[in-house]
Design an enzyme around this catalytic site. Sequence first.
Site, PDB file in Angstrom:
ATOM      1  N   ARG A 130       0.825  -1.217   0.000  1.00 17.36           N
ATOM      2  CA  ARG A 130       0.000   0.000   0.000  1.00 17.36           C
ATOM      3  C   ARG A 130       0.858   1.266   0.000  1.00 17.36           C
ATOM      4  NH1 ARG A 130      -4.892  -1.921   3.966  1.00 17.36           N
ATOM      5  NH2 ARG A 130      -6.271  -2.653   2.318  1.00 17.36           N
TER       6      ARG A 130
ATOM      7  N   LYS B 191     -19.209 -16.886   2.795  1.00 21.84           N
ATOM      8  CA  LYS B 191     -20.672 -16.785   2.965  1.00 21.84           C
ATOM      9  C   LYS B 191     -21.343 -16.007   1.849  1.00 21.84           C
ATOM     10  CE  LYS B 191     -20.883 -17.068   7.985  1.00 21.84           C
ATOM     11  NZ  LYS B 191     -21.233 -16.333   9.199  1.00 21.84           N
TER      12      LYS B 191
ATOM     13  N   GLY C 151      -8.347  -8.627   0.014  1.00 23.84           N
ATOM     14  CA  GLY C 151      -7.169  -9.179   0.697  1.00 23.84           C
ATOM     15  C   GLY C 151      -6.834 -10.618   0.356  1.00 23.84           C
TER      16      GLY C 151
ATOM     17  N   GLY D   9     -13.422  -3.516   0.833  1.00 29.31           N
ATOM     18  CA  GLY D   9     -14.805  -3.037   0.967  1.00 29.31           C
ATOM     19  C   GLY D   9     -15.221  -2.070  -0.126  1.00 29.31           C
TER      20      GLY D   9
END
Length: 395
Positions: free
Chosen positions: A36, A194, A347, A370
Site C-alpha cells: 500500500r 458466505k 485481501g 470493501g
Amino acid sequence: MSVIRVTDLDLKGKRVFIRADLNVPVKDGKVTSDARISASMGTIDYCLKQGGKVMVTSHLGRPEEGVWSEENSLKPVADNISERLGKPVHLVKNWVDGNFDVAEGELVILENCRFNKGEKKNADETAQKYAKLCDVFVMDAFGTAHRAEASTHGIAKYAPVACAGILLTEELDALTKALLNPARPMVAIVGGSKVSTKLTVLESLSEKVDQLVVGGGIANTFLKAAGKNVGKSLCEDDLVPTAKMLMEKMAKRDATIPIAVDVVVGKKFDASEPAVLKNADAVTDDDMIFDIGPKSARELSDIIMKAGTVVWNGPVGVFEFDQFGEGTKTIAMAIADTDAFTLAGGGDTIAAIQKYDIYDKVSYISTAGGAFLEFLEGKKLPAVEILEQRAAGSR
C-alpha cells in the site's frame, strides 16, 4: 469520472494535504508488507516534485479515538517512506491545530488520523480544522472511499480545492473500464465463505455478467440449490432459495452460474487433512468440500480464456492449505494467461496472487476490499461523490 485530478493543478508553494491508505501490517516496529505504501508513492512523489508543501495522513488499525498508542502509530510507515526518499521524514503528533511548518518540496507524515476526535464520525469541526491546514486536498485512499470520515469526506467539503490523487484516479479508471463498458464476454469470480456477506454483489453482478463463477463456501450454497448433497460443508441453508433464484434469473438471459462437477473433500478443516477427489454427486453426509476438482477447474479456466473482461474477488477453495489450493491456482494461472482485461481486488485475492506469483500478469489489482465490493455493487462511494460535487461546483 468527473473529478479534478491532482495532475491538473499547479502545486508550487501550495500546502498539499494527501489522505493516503497506508494501513499496513506492522510487527516489532517494522512494516511487514508495504504494497500500500508503494501504491501511494506515485502521488506523494508527484506533489513533492511539483514543489508542494506536502503532508500525508492515513489511518492504521483501530485505535481508541483521542488516545495515542504506539501500536497504531504511523512511525514505522514514516521510517519506510524515509528510506524510499533517502532523507528523514518528520512524523507530526497532535497536528489538528496546525502547530507545524512544511517547506516547499518537503514531506511530513501526520500521525494516524483515527487518533483524532471526530474523525470516524466525520465531525464538521474536525473536518474544518483539517481543511484550514491546506490549499489543496488530495484524496488518494480508495480503500476507505466507501466511508464518510473527516479525513476522506469532511475535509473535501471545506478545503479550498479537493481533487483525486494518481492512485485513486487509476483505481476509478480501471473499475469504470471493467464495469461500465466491459469487453464481452464478462466473467465475475466471487469467492468467500458466505453468500450473506456478498449477496448484494452477487445480485448486482448477476444482472451484468455473462458468467458468474461462485467459489469457496458460497459455491456450496449454489451446489445445494442445484440439488447436490454438500455434507457438513459450510453452507447457508436459508439462502438456497436465493441461489436458485439467481441461477434462474441468469438462465433467462442466456447467462450462467457454472456449478462444479467434481470437488475436493476432507473430513475436517485441518492443514494435514488428506484431500479426496469426488464427483459432485458422490459427496457423503460427513464430507466437507474444500475446493473444486480438476474437471471443474478446467471448465472455469476455459471460460476465463474466452472472456473479454474478468473481475476476481475471492479464492475458490481453502488455498492456504496446498492440497485444497489447486482450484484457485488453476484460476490464477488462467487469469495470468488470458488476453482479457483482468481486475482483481480484496485481501484474500491479493494473497492468492502473491502465492501463485502472477502479480505482474493481472491488468489491474485494487488495493481495496470493501470499497472494491461496493463499487461492484453499483453503490456511490461518499469520498468520490464529494470530489465529483466539488469538481462540478468549480466549473
